[in-house]
Scaffold this active site. Structure first.
Site, PDB file in Angstrom:
ATOM      1  N   ASN A 146     -28.513  26.109 -49.723  1.00  0.00           N
ATOM      2  CA  ASN A 146     -28.029  26.163 -48.537  1.00  0.00           C
ATOM      3  C   ASN A 146     -27.685  24.953 -47.725  1.00  0.00           C
ATOM      4  O   ASN A 146     -28.304  24.010 -47.822  1.00  0.00           O
ATOM      5  CB  ASN A 146     -29.571  26.758 -47.647  1.00  0.00           C
TER       6      ASN A 146
ATOM      7  N   HIS B 262     -23.456  32.881 -44.498  1.00  0.00           N
ATOM      8  CA  HIS B 262     -24.089  31.817 -44.311  1.00  0.00           C
ATOM      9  C   HIS B 262     -24.959  32.081 -45.810  1.00  0.00           C
ATOM     10  O   HIS B 262     -25.801  32.916 -45.992  1.00  0.00           O
ATOM     11  CB  HIS B 262     -24.712  31.313 -43.265  1.00  0.00           C
TER      12      HIS B 262
ATOM     13  N   CYS C  54     -26.144  25.775 -38.910  1.00  0.00           N
ATOM     14  CA  CYS C  54     -25.757  26.659 -40.076  1.00  0.00           C
ATOM     15  C   CYS C  54     -24.500  27.631 -39.366  1.00  0.00           C
ATOM     16  O   CYS C  54     -23.465  27.902 -39.972  1.00  0.00           O
ATOM     17  CB  CYS C  54     -26.505  27.603 -40.736  1.00  0.00           C
TER      18      CYS C  54
HETATM   19  N1  COA Z   1     -43.482  25.838 -53.975  1.00  0.00           N
HETATM   20  C1  COA Z   1     -44.491  26.860 -54.135  1.00  0.00           C
HETATM   21  N2  COA Z   1     -45.293  27.232 -53.366  1.00  0.00           N
HETATM   22  C2  COA Z   1     -44.811  27.127 -52.273  1.00  0.00           C
HETATM   23  C3  COA Z   1     -43.690  26.517 -51.734  1.00  0.00           C
HETATM   24  C4  COA Z   1     -42.927  26.009 -52.752  1.00  0.00           C
HETATM   25  N3  COA Z   1     -41.625  25.503 -52.614  1.00  0.00           N
HETATM   26  N4  COA Z   1     -43.425  26.599 -50.422  1.00  0.00           N
HETATM   27  C5  COA Z   1     -44.686  27.107 -49.947  1.00  0.00           C
HETATM   28  N5  COA Z   1     -45.176  27.731 -50.824  1.00  0.00           N
HETATM   29  C6  COA Z   1     -46.783  28.430 -50.855  1.00  0.00           C
HETATM   30  C7  COA Z   1     -47.201  28.165 -49.402  1.00  0.00           C
HETATM   31  O1  COA Z   1     -48.163  27.020 -49.557  1.00  0.00           O
HETATM   32  C8  COA Z   1     -48.165  29.222 -49.535  1.00  0.00           C
HETATM   33  O2  COA Z   1     -49.396  29.165 -50.267  1.00  0.00           O
HETATM   34  P1  COA Z   1     -50.781  29.794 -49.672  1.00  0.00           P
HETATM   35  O3  COA Z   1     -50.441  31.173 -49.857  1.00  0.00           O
HETATM   36  O4  COA Z   1     -51.544  29.363 -50.589  1.00  0.00           O
HETATM   37  O5  COA Z   1     -50.874  29.320 -48.410  1.00  0.00           O
HETATM   38  C9  COA Z   1     -47.214  30.519 -50.380  1.00  0.00           C
HETATM   39  O6  COA Z   1     -46.430  29.528 -51.201  1.00  0.00           O
HETATM   40  C10 COA Z   1     -46.379  31.243 -49.439  1.00  0.00           C
HETATM   41  O7  COA Z   1     -45.989  30.612 -48.558  1.00  0.00           O
HETATM   42  P2  COA Z   1     -45.110  31.276 -47.123  1.00  0.00           P
HETATM   43  O8  COA Z   1     -44.599  30.160 -46.369  1.00  0.00           O
HETATM   44  O9  COA Z   1     -45.883  32.354 -46.622  1.00  0.00           O
HETATM   45  O10 COA Z   1     -43.868  31.943 -47.979  1.00  0.00           O
HETATM   46  P3  COA Z   1     -42.841  32.857 -47.564  1.00  0.00           P
HETATM   47  O11 COA Z   1     -42.945  34.051 -48.665  1.00  0.00           O
HETATM   48  O12 COA Z   1     -42.591  33.089 -46.131  1.00  0.00           O
HETATM   49  O13 COA Z   1     -41.541  32.219 -48.235  1.00  0.00           O
HETATM   50  C11 COA Z   1     -39.892  31.050 -47.530  1.00  0.00           C
HETATM   51  C12 COA Z   1     -40.979  30.998 -47.774  1.00  0.00           C
HETATM   52  C13 COA Z   1     -39.293  29.740 -46.811  1.00  0.00           C
HETATM   53  C14 COA Z   1     -38.893  30.959 -48.936  1.00  0.00           C
HETATM   54  C15 COA Z   1     -39.180  32.200 -46.553  1.00  0.00           C
HETATM   55  O14 COA Z   1     -40.120  32.152 -45.317  1.00  0.00           O
HETATM   56  C16 COA Z   1     -37.748  32.206 -45.974  1.00  0.00           C
HETATM   57  O15 COA Z   1     -37.193  32.479 -46.894  1.00  0.00           O
HETATM   58  N6  COA Z   1     -37.619  31.864 -44.926  1.00  0.00           N
HETATM   59  C17 COA Z   1     -36.239  32.028 -44.628  1.00  0.00           C
HETATM   60  C18 COA Z   1     -35.618  30.624 -44.793  1.00  0.00           C
HETATM   61  C19 COA Z   1     -34.162  30.208 -44.577  1.00  0.00           C
HETATM   62  O16 COA Z   1     -33.494  31.225 -45.067  1.00  0.00           O
HETATM   63  N7  COA Z   1     -33.579  29.389 -43.999  1.00  0.00           N
HETATM   64  C20 COA Z   1     -32.533  29.074 -43.729  1.00  0.00           C
HETATM   65  C21 COA Z   1     -32.137  29.541 -42.335  1.00  0.00           C
HETATM   66  S1  COA Z   1     -30.422  28.838 -42.005  1.00  0.00           S
END
Ligand code: COA
Length: 330
Positions: free
Chosen positions: A287, A257, A113
């Site tokens: 993204n 980004h 990124c």
């Molecule tokens: N749709 C529905 N549910 C989903 C899902 C999706 N696409 N992806 C994950 N879940 C579920 C998980 O399985 C989990 O379920 P559970 O509570 O029953 O175990 C629940 O949602 C919460 O998951 P979690 O991973 O704890 O969510 P989060 O609040 O951390 O959000 C992201 C996940 C990826 C959105 C978040 O971590 C994030 O924004 N991270 C940064 C990502 C980023 O910016 N990446 C690019 C960097 S360059």
């Protein structure tokens, strides 16, 4: 010493639009979940047979047009991608051939990124030393074929997308252009956002076992990425400002980004900059890794949001981890 300015910038998004509802038909997810956590409503995916070097062509053509230059004027290609067309040779070489550039240097950089800002940093050095007059910096990605588009991969798959952006850096003696760039890395987090296979460590590089385990898909530890991103983004923006005795009040436009809208909102709060000074297209584009900043930049220019004399800060964070910024006087 010479100075580099962005004489042209362009972008290209592949035609196929994939909405959150489209994804919810192939994995257990929903528009609400994706939009609330990421700010994304839709993204673009390539059609079979399209690689990043193909997406880079229209983006580069648009950048050349704005700069009023032709392929013959370009002295160096810097191609930032984390999803190259092939393992070897680099996508920069493919673009050199496809667009008929002269036999100029073509350098692929893989900084994910942060790739476009790293690319600007390299191009800036070539121009400052007088080694080059016009340098093409491309950020182009095809992430869609790296994603596990099943429920197993849903946390990562809903975020990433395809697209390309390109900028021409040109030598100038006027008071505008790139003021400075700053680049960083911290490889201890390599496995938090990575594609493990195919790998030269594995022999053979690809096997049924690797495919069955899904090691060829992009893997992301979302929470660890989030935790580091909200630390490094403000740091790298402040580093860019400090280098010029500026404060966040001096920023006319921040082009971050497009990782995730929640990360962008966090940055706005942390450095105290209103959201209307921050460019964001993540709702439409997702993204697109190294392509994300030049796409957002090019769109902002087309929409008339960029004006002469503005102080623009670019800031990136991504896999590696890597992070980078550029301060620009437009
Ligand atoms: N749709 C529905 N549910 C989903 C899902 C999706 N696409 N992806 C994950 N879940 C579920 C998980 O399985 C989990 O379920 P559970 O509570 O029953 O175990 C629940 O949602 C919460 O998951 P979690 O991973 O704890 O969510 P989060 O609040 O951390 O959000 C992201 C996940 C990826 C959105 C978040 O971590 C994030 O924004 N991270 C940064 C990502 C980023 O910016 N990446 C690019 C960097 S360059």
């Amino acid at each position: 010493m010479y100075k580099a300015y962005i004489s042209g910038i362009g972008h290209y998004l592949p035609e196929k639009i994939i909405t959150n509802d489209d994804l919810s038909k192939i994995m257990d997810t929903s528009n609400e979940w994706i939009y609330e956590r990421t700010g994304i409503k839709q993204r673009h995916y390539v059609s079979p047979g399209q690689g990043p070097s193909d997406l880079a062509i229209p983006a580069t053509e648009n950048a050349l047009k704005m700069a009023n230059l032709s392929v013959k004027d370009i002295d160096l290609i810097i191609f930032a991608t984390s999803t190259p067309d092939y393992y070897a040779p680099g996508s920069g070489c493919l673009l050199q051939d496809k667009m008929g550039f002269q036999t100029i240097g073509a350098l692929d950089i893989r900084v994910q990124c942060s790739g476009f800002v790293y690319g600007l940093s390299i191009a800036n050095q070539y121009i400052k030393t007088g080694e080059a007059k016009n340098v093409l910096v491309v950020g182009a990605e095809v992430q869609s074929t790296t994603l596990d588009l099943s429920t197993k991969g849903r946390d990562t798959a809903v975020i990433f997308a395809d697209g390309a952006g390109a900028a021409i850096l040109t030598s100038t003696d006027e008071g505008k252009g790139i003021l400075s760039t700053h680049i960083h890395s911290e490889g201890k987090f390599a496995k938090e956002l990575w594609v493990e296979s195919p790998s030269t460590i594995d022999s053979p590089r690809l096997s049924q076992e690797i495919l069955d385990e899904g090691k060829h898909f992009l893997y992301m530890n979302g929470r660890e990425v989030f935790r580091n991103a909200v630390k490094r983004f403000p740091e790298i923006i402040m580093e860019a400002l400090d280098a010029h005795n500026m404060s966040s009040g001096d920023i006319d436009l921040l082009i971050p980004h497009q990782a995730n809208i929640r990360i962008i909102e966090f940055i706005a709060k942390k450095i105290n900059i209103p959201m209307d000074k921050i460019i964001s297209n993540i709702n439409r584009v997702g993204n697109t890794t190294a392509a994300s900043i030049p796409i957002a930049f090019s769109e902002a220019l087309i929409e008339g949001k960029i004006k002469k004399g503005q102080n623009i800060i670019l800031a990136a964070f991504g896999s590696g981890f890597t992070w980078a910024s550029a301060a620009i006087k437009w």
